[in-house]
Design a protein around this motif. Structure first.
Motif, PDB file in Angstrom:
ATOM      1  N   GLY A 173     -45.812 -17.726 -18.616  1.00  0.00           N
ATOM      2  CA  GLY A 173     -44.964 -16.632 -19.061  1.00  0.00           C
ATOM      3  C   GLY A 173     -45.842 -15.504 -19.533  1.00  0.00           C
ATOM      4  N   GLY A 174     -45.263 -14.623 -20.257  1.00  0.00           N
ATOM      5  CA  GLY A 174     -46.059 -13.575 -20.840  1.00  0.00           C
ATOM      6  C   GLY A 174     -45.270 -12.298 -20.985  1.00  0.00           C
ATOM      7  N   PRO A 175     -45.780 -11.453 -21.801  1.00  0.00           N
ATOM      8  CA  PRO A 175     -47.015 -11.594 -22.555  1.00  0.00           C
ATOM      9  C   PRO A 175     -46.816 -12.430 -23.810  1.00  0.00           C
ATOM     10  CG  PRO A 175     -46.033  -9.483 -23.052  1.00  0.00           C
ATOM     11  CD  PRO A 175     -45.172 -10.119 -21.993  1.00  0.00           C
ATOM     12  N   MET A 176     -47.943 -12.777 -24.436  1.00  0.00           N
ATOM     13  CA  MET A 176     -47.882 -13.437 -25.729  1.00  0.00           C
ATOM     14  C   MET A 176     -47.230 -12.458 -26.701  1.00  0.00           C
ATOM     15  SD  MET A 176     -50.865 -15.148 -28.012  1.00  0.00           S
ATOM     16  CE  MET A 176     -50.742 -16.763 -27.246  1.00  0.00           C
ATOM     17  N   LEU A 177     -46.303 -12.958 -27.509  1.00  0.00           N
ATOM     18  CA  LEU A 177     -45.589 -12.118 -28.471  1.00  0.00           C
ATOM     19  C   LEU A 177     -46.174 -12.221 -29.878  1.00  0.00           C
ATOM     20  CD1 LEU A 177     -41.909 -12.922 -27.408  1.00  0.00           C
ATOM     21  CD2 LEU A 177     -43.286 -10.941 -26.762  1.00  0.00           C
ATOM     22  N   ILE A 178     -46.500 -13.454 -30.273  1.00  0.00           N
ATOM     23  CA  ILE A 178     -47.006 -13.713 -31.626  1.00  0.00           C
ATOM     24  C   ILE A 178     -48.211 -14.623 -31.522  1.00  0.00           C
ATOM     25  CG2 ILE A 178     -46.500 -14.720 -33.892  1.00  0.00           C
ATOM     26  CD1 ILE A 178     -43.492 -14.231 -33.236  1.00  0.00           C
ATOM     27  N   LYS A 179     -49.280 -14.246 -32.194  1.00  0.00           N
ATOM     28  CA  LYS A 179     -50.467 -15.096 -32.274  1.00  0.00           C
ATOM     29  C   LYS A 179     -50.871 -15.187 -33.739  1.00  0.00           C
ATOM     30  CE  LYS A 179     -55.073 -15.971 -30.685  1.00  0.00           C
ATOM     31  NZ  LYS A 179     -56.208 -15.586 -29.880  1.00  0.00           N
ATOM     32  N   ASP A 180     -50.927 -16.409 -34.252  1.00  0.00           N
ATOM     33  CA  ASP A 180     -51.315 -16.646 -35.642  1.00  0.00           C
ATOM     34  C   ASP A 180     -50.526 -15.760 -36.604  1.00  0.00           C
ATOM     35  OD1 ASP A 180     -53.178 -18.496 -34.682  1.00  0.00           O
ATOM     36  OD2 ASP A 180     -54.722 -16.957 -34.487  1.00  0.00           O
ATOM     37  N   SER A 181     -49.206 -15.732 -36.419  1.00  0.00           N
ATOM     38  CA  SER A 181     -48.258 -15.000 -37.272  1.00  0.00           C
ATOM     39  C   SER A 181     -48.381 -13.477 -37.205  1.00  0.00           C
ATOM     40  CB  SER A 181     -48.374 -15.458 -38.737  1.00  0.00           C
ATOM     41  OG  SER A 181     -48.095 -16.832 -38.846  1.00  0.00           O
ATOM     42  N   ILE A 182     -48.988 -12.952 -36.157  1.00  0.00           N
ATOM     43  CA  ILE A 182     -49.130 -11.505 -35.988  1.00  0.00           C
ATOM     44  C   ILE A 182     -48.429 -11.084 -34.698  1.00  0.00           C
ATOM     45  CG2 ILE A 182     -50.777  -9.610 -35.635  1.00  0.00           C
ATOM     46  CD1 ILE A 182     -52.801 -11.302 -37.255  1.00  0.00           C
ATOM     47  N   VAL A 222     -41.714 -18.160 -36.942  1.00  0.00           N
ATOM     48  CA  VAL A 222     -42.524 -18.491 -35.776  1.00  0.00           C
ATOM     49  C   VAL A 222     -43.945 -17.958 -35.980  1.00  0.00           C
ATOM     50  CG1 VAL A 222     -42.802 -18.036 -33.304  1.00  0.00           C
ATOM     51  CG2 VAL A 222     -40.555 -18.596 -34.222  1.00  0.00           C
ATOM     52  N   VAL A 223     -44.942 -18.791 -35.646  1.00  0.00           N
ATOM     53  CA  VAL A 223     -46.345 -18.394 -35.797  1.00  0.00           C
ATOM     54  C   VAL A 223     -47.051 -18.209 -34.448  1.00  0.00           C
ATOM     55  CG1 VAL A 223     -46.578 -19.410 -38.098  1.00  0.00           C
ATOM     56  CG2 VAL A 223     -47.120 -20.796 -36.088  1.00  0.00           C
ATOM     57  N   GLN A 224     -46.489 -18.745 -33.373  1.00  0.00           N
ATOM     58  CA  GLN A 224     -47.018 -18.583 -32.014  1.00  0.00           C
ATOM     59  C   GLN A 224     -45.812 -18.427 -31.088  1.00  0.00           C
ATOM     60  OE1 GLN A 224     -50.328 -18.503 -31.711  1.00  0.00           O
ATOM     61  NE2 GLN A 224     -50.904 -19.530 -33.604  1.00  0.00           N
ATOM     62  N   ALA A 225     -45.824 -17.423 -30.204  1.00  0.00           N
ATOM     63  CA  ALA A 225     -44.688 -17.248 -29.291  1.00  0.00           C
ATOM     64  C   ALA A 225     -45.125 -16.537 -28.024  1.00  0.00           C
ATOM     65  CB  ALA A 225     -43.567 -16.451 -29.962  1.00  0.00           C
ATOM     66  N   ILE A 226     -44.370 -16.799 -26.958  1.00  0.00           N
ATOM     67  CA  ILE A 226     -44.616 -16.178 -25.669  1.00  0.00           C
ATOM     68  C   ILE A 226     -43.279 -15.743 -25.068  1.00  0.00           C
ATOM     69  CG2 ILE A 226     -44.543 -18.364 -24.403  1.00  0.00           C
ATOM     70  CD1 ILE A 226     -46.765 -17.250 -22.583  1.00  0.00           C
ATOM     71  N   ASN A 227     -43.302 -14.607 -24.397  1.00  0.00           N
ATOM     72  CA  ASN A 227     -42.149 -14.146 -23.640  1.00  0.00           C
ATOM     73  C   ASN A 227     -42.055 -14.979 -22.368  1.00  0.00           C
ATOM     74  OD1 ASN A 227     -40.091 -11.952 -23.089  1.00  0.00           O
ATOM     75  ND2 ASN A 227     -41.379 -11.729 -21.283  1.00  0.00           N
ATOM     76  N   LEU A 228     -40.873 -15.441 -22.042  1.00  0.00           N
ATOM     77  CA  LEU A 228     -40.700 -16.219 -20.816  1.00  0.00           C
ATOM     78  C   LEU A 228     -40.217 -15.360 -19.662  1.00  0.00           C
ATOM     79  CD1 LEU A 228     -39.120 -19.488 -22.219  1.00  0.00           C
ATOM     80  CD2 LEU A 228     -41.472 -19.120 -21.468  1.00  0.00           C
ATOM     81  N   ASP A 229     -39.224 -14.538 -19.920  1.00  0.00           N
ATOM     82  CA  ASP A 229     -38.650 -13.736 -18.854  1.00  0.00           C
ATOM     83  C   ASP A 229     -37.797 -12.653 -19.469  1.00  0.00           C
ATOM     84  OD1 ASP A 229     -38.069 -12.863 -16.295  1.00  0.00           O
ATOM     85  OD2 ASP A 229     -37.530 -14.850 -15.570  1.00  0.00           O
TER      86      ASP A 229
END
Length: 126
Positions: free
Chosen positions: A7-16, A82-89
């Protein structure tokens, strides 16, 4: 890898919230997800204590929703811990199906599910 997802893009990395930066870094501009405009979106993320959050947001005036930008989606997920997240679609293929029916209203013409070649399936491990 034991488990992986595309997926993508990454939305959240380490709570940012990194949605806008990653939209450009991961070369999604022109890829059809229109990251800086409000659209239907589907995302997946994890909380610090390991809970999985699946989210779908209607858009294009379905159910009165204008949709969300990628950054808005990230902020909503941050508000849920959420602390880590990715967009799927995004767009017409943004659908979450449950055993009880669809969790949202697809935005494609006729409000029907679009045929897509991939799914994320979460089942109970026996």
């Amino acid at each position: 890898a034991v488990n992986s997802i595309g997926g993508g893009p990454m939305l959240i990395k380490d709570s940012i919230n990194v949605a806008v930066d990653n939209y450009w870094k991961e070369v999604f501009d022109g890829g059809g997800i229109a990251g800086t405009s409000r659209q239907p979106r589907t995302a997946i993320g994890a909380t610090k204590n390991g809970k999985l959050i699946l989210m779908v947001v209607d858009g294009r005036t379905m159910n009165g929703s204008a949709g969300m930008t990628l950054s808005e989606m990230a902020n909503l997920m941050l508000n849920l811990g959420v602390v880590q997240a990715i967009n799927l679609d995004g767009g017409g293929s943004s659908v979450i199906a449950t055993p009880y029916g669809l969790a949202n209203k697809p935005s494609d013409s006729g409000n029907v599910e679009r045929s897509v070649p991939t799914v994320v399936m979460i089942t109970e491990q026996l």
